[in-house]
Scaffold this motif. Structure first.
Motif, mmCIF file in Angstrom:
data_model
loop_
_atom_site.group_PDB
_atom_site.id
_atom_site.type_symbol
_atom_site.label_atom_id
_atom_site.label_comp_id
_atom_site.label_asym_id
_atom_site.label_seq_id
_atom_site.Cartn_x
_atom_site.Cartn_y
_atom_site.Cartn_z
ATOM 1 N N PRO A 171 0.804 -1.231 0.000
ATOM 2 C CA PRO A 171 0.000 0.000 0.000
ATOM 3 C C PRO A 171 0.837 1.281 0.000
ATOM 4 O O PRO A 171 0.503 2.236 -0.709
ATOM 5 N N LEU A 172 1.920 1.303 0.778
ATOM 6 C CA LEU A 172 2.781 2.487 0.785
ATOM 7 C C LEU A 172 3.482 2.644 -0.562
ATOM 8 O O LEU A 172 3.580 3.758 -1.092
ATOM 9 N N PHE A 173 3.955 1.546 -1.112
ATOM 10 C CA PHE A 173 4.583 1.586 -2.428
ATOM 11 C C PHE A 173 3.594 2.109 -3.471
ATOM 12 O O PHE A 173 3.930 2.969 -4.294
ATOM 13 N N THR A 174 2.378 1.594 -3.440
ATOM 14 C CA THR A 174 1.357 2.001 -4.407
ATOM 15 C C THR A 174 1.031 3.484 -4.281
ATOM 16 O O THR A 174 0.912 4.198 -5.284
ATOM 17 N N LEU A 175 0.908 3.971 -3.045
ATOM 18 C CA LEU A 175 0.611 5.389 -2.825
ATOM 19 C C LEU A 175 1.708 6.265 -3.415
ATOM 20 O O LEU A 175 1.427 7.237 -4.139
ATOM 21 N N LEU A 176 2.967 5.948 -3.128
ATOM 22 C CA LEU A 176 4.079 6.752 -3.632
ATOM 23 C C LEU A 176 4.173 6.682 -5.154
ATOM 24 O O LEU A 176 4.438 7.690 -5.819
ATOM 25 N N PHE A 177 3.938 5.494 -5.706
ATOM 26 C CA PHE A 177 3.981 5.324 -7.155
ATOM 27 C C PHE A 177 2.899 6.159 -7.838
ATOM 28 O O PHE A 177 3.155 6.849 -8.831
ATOM 29 N N LEU A 178 1.687 6.120 -7.278
ATOM 30 C CA LEU A 178 0.590 6.899 -7.849
ATOM 31 C C LEU A 178 0.837 8.397 -7.701
ATOM 32 O O LEU A 178 0.503 9.184 -8.601
ATOM 33 N N LEU A 179 1.423 8.820 -6.592
ATOM 34 C CA LEU A 179 1.752 10.238 -6.413
ATOM 35 C C LEU A 179 2.779 10.685 -7.452
ATOM 36 O O LEU A 179 2.695 11.806 -7.980
ATOM 37 N N ALA A 180 3.742 9.808 -7.748
ATOM 38 C CA ALA A 180 4.741 10.138 -8.770
ATOM 39 C C ALA A 180 4.074 10.320 -10.129
ATOM 40 O O ALA A 180 4.353 11.287 -10.856
ATOM 41 N N LEU A 181 3.170 9.414 -10.479
ATOM 42 C CA LEU A 181 2.479 9.528 -11.761
ATOM 43 C C LEU A 181 1.565 10.754 -11.796
ATOM 44 O O LEU A 181 1.462 11.440 -12.823
ATOM 45 N N ALA A 182 0.899 11.038 -10.664
ATOM 46 C CA ALA A 182 0.041 12.218 -10.601
ATOM 47 C C ALA A 182 0.853 13.488 -10.822
ATOM 48 O O ALA A 182 0.401 14.425 -11.506
ATOM 49 N N CYS A 183 2.055 13.527 -10.275
ATOM 50 C CA CYS A 183 2.912 14.703 -10.463
ATOM 51 C C CYS A 183 3.365 14.834 -11.911
ATOM 52 O O CYS A 183 3.552 15.956 -12.407
ATOM 53 N N ILE A 184 3.542 13.701 -12.601
ATOM 54 C CA ILE A 184 3.888 13.764 -14.023
ATOM 55 C C ILE A 184 2.765 14.439 -14.806
ATOM 56 O O ILE A 184 3.002 15.312 -15.651
ATOM 57 N N TYR A 185 1.531 14.061 -14.518
ATOM 58 C CA TYR A 185 0.397 14.716 -15.181
ATOM 59 C C TYR A 185 0.329 16.192 -14.790
ATOM 60 O O TYR A 185 0.055 17.059 -15.618
ATOM 61 N N LYS A 186 0.571 16.466 -13.509
ATOM 62 C CA LYS A 186 0.515 17.846 -13.028
ATOM 63 C C LYS A 186 1.622 18.703 -13.645
ATOM 64 O O LYS A 186 1.484 19.932 -13.765
ATOM 65 N N SER A 187 2.713 18.061 -14.050
ATOM 66 C CA SER A 187 3.832 18.810 -14.627
ATOM 67 C C SER A 187 3.478 19.445 -15.970
ATOM 68 O O SER A 187 4.228 20.287 -16.474
ATOM 69 N N ALA A 208 8.921 16.817 -7.786
ATOM 70 C CA ALA A 208 8.137 16.022 -6.839
ATOM 71 C C ALA A 208 7.975 14.589 -7.332
ATOM 72 O O ALA A 208 8.054 13.632 -6.553
ATOM 73 N N ALA A 209 7.769 14.430 -8.640
ATOM 74 C CA ALA A 209 7.627 13.088 -9.203
ATOM 75 C C ALA A 209 8.890 12.265 -8.962
ATOM 76 O O ALA A 209 8.822 11.083 -8.588
ATOM 77 N N ALA A 210 10.047 12.881 -9.173
ATOM 78 C CA ALA A 210 11.316 12.177 -8.972
ATOM 79 C C ALA A 210 11.540 11.841 -7.499
ATOM 80 O O ALA A 210 12.073 10.777 -7.167
ATOM 81 N N VAL A 211 11.123 12.743 -6.609
ATOM 82 C CA VAL A 211 11.254 12.482 -5.171
ATOM 83 C C VAL A 211 10.386 11.302 -4.762
ATOM 84 O O VAL A 211 10.839 10.378 -4.066
ATOM 85 N N PHE A 212 9.118 11.307 -5.176
ATOM 86 C CA PHE A 212 8.229 10.185 -4.858
ATOM 87 C C PHE A 212 8.756 8.881 -5.459
ATOM 88 O O PHE A 212 8.684 7.829 -4.826
ATOM 89 N N ALA A 213 9.294 8.957 -6.674
ATOM 90 C CA ALA A 213 9.864 7.769 -7.307
ATOM 91 C C ALA A 213 11.039 7.235 -6.490
ATOM 92 O O ALA A 213 11.165 6.015 -6.281
ATOM 93 N N GLY A 214 11.896 8.143 -6.014
ATOM 94 C CA GLY A 214 13.008 7.718 -5.176
ATOM 95 C C GLY A 214 12.552 7.052 -3.899
ATOM 96 O O GLY A 214 13.128 6.060 -3.450
ATOM 97 N N LEU A 215 11.487 7.578 -3.310
ATOM 98 C CA LEU A 215 10.978 7.013 -2.065
ATOM 99 C C LEU A 215 10.398 5.615 -2.278
ATOM 100 O O LEU A 215 10.418 4.790 -1.354
ATOM 101 N N THR A 216 9.875 5.329 -3.485
ATOM 102 C CA THR A 216 9.365 3.972 -3.717
ATOM 103 C C THR A 216 10.485 2.942 -3.579
ATOM 104 O O THR A 216 10.238 1.805 -3.170
ATOM 105 N N TYR A 217 11.708 3.349 -3.900
ATOM 106 C CA TYR A 217 12.832 2.411 -3.796
ATOM 107 C C TYR A 217 13.200 2.133 -2.344
ATOM 108 O O TYR A 217 13.758 1.087 -2.022
ATOM 109 N N TYR A 218 12.888 3.076 -1.463
ATOM 110 C CA TYR A 218 13.084 2.835 -0.033
ATOM 111 C C TYR A 218 12.078 1.814 0.494
ATOM 112 O O TYR A 218 12.291 1.215 1.542
ATOM 113 N N VAL A 219 10.966 1.659 -0.210
ATOM 114 C CA VAL A 219 9.880 0.798 0.272
ATOM 115 C C VAL A 219 9.988 -0.619 -0.277
ATOM 116 O O VAL A 219 9.776 -1.590 0.451
#
Length: 217
Positions: A115-131, A140-151
């Protein structure tokens, strides 16, 4: 009652026990798992200060349920953008279908990192659309993407996903798409560098996860 408490799998115990170790100040990495999810659990375990593993399992289930529900918001935003504003009914159905899957008992009662991985992944994709409104959201997308690797180790695949997504969506809107893609890669590696360095120091490699080294299995 305790007799009705769901049987937790091996991963759940790994995460919960590591979270309790972090509460005690032990931030050493786990060879078979990423440390991001235990770090999140550790904060709440520290706040609630229970010495009972059983009680902490209950807390973890509540935390995971809350995180699962949060994923609906970026998913709804992505659905709206991907399906266009003319298909809001589909967007709502899509979001509710995801929510139903997230709260299914056989899924929600296990203390897993998905669930945490999914949330961060979706936030990264949402930021891509927002960009498309402002390229600064790529940071922000790159930051969220980096955090998925921590999970989860699979998080390393998030980087090419957001890079390709931005290239496909954003190349028509900016002359600097290539530069932005490379900037996202740089930010991803800056975010993950401490994690990679720590694993290298402990295990002589940043990418060996023992029995979990098959990232896509």
């Amino acid at each position: 009652s305790a007799s009705n408490f769901p049987i937790q799998g091996f991963d759940s115990y790994i995460y919960a026990l590591k979270a309790l170790e972090i509460v005690q100040g032990d931030w050493s990495p786990i060879q078979t798992h990423s440390i991001g999810w235990p770090a999140v659990l550790a904060f709440f375990f520290w706040v609630w200060s229970s010495n009972s593993l059983f009680i902490n399992f209950v807390y973890a289930i509540v935390i995971k349920s809350f995180i699962s529900s949060l994923s609906v918001f970026p998913l709804a935003y992505i659905s709206q953008k991907a399906l266009s504003s003319q298909t809001k009914t589909k967007m709502v159905l899509f979001a509710f279908a995801f929510l139903y899957g997230a709260i299914a008992p056989e899924w929600e009662l296990l203390i897993l990192a998905e669930p945490l991985f999914t949330l961060l992944f979706l936030l990264a994709l949402a930021c891509i659309y927002k960009s498309m409104e402002s390229p600064w959201y790529c940071i922000a997308a790159a930051v969220f993407a980096g955090l998925t690797y921590y999970v989860k180790p699979l998080g390393i695949a998030t980087l090419p996903v957001i890079m390709i997504s931005y290239w496909l969506i954003g190349k028509k809107n900016t002359r600097h798409a290539s530069s932005i893609v490379f900037a996202m890669a740089a930010i991803f590696f800056i975010i993950t560098a401490p994690f990679l360095y720590q694993r290298h120091m402990y295990f002589n490699t940043a990418f060996d996860y023992g029995e979990n080294s098959k990232y896509f299995m």
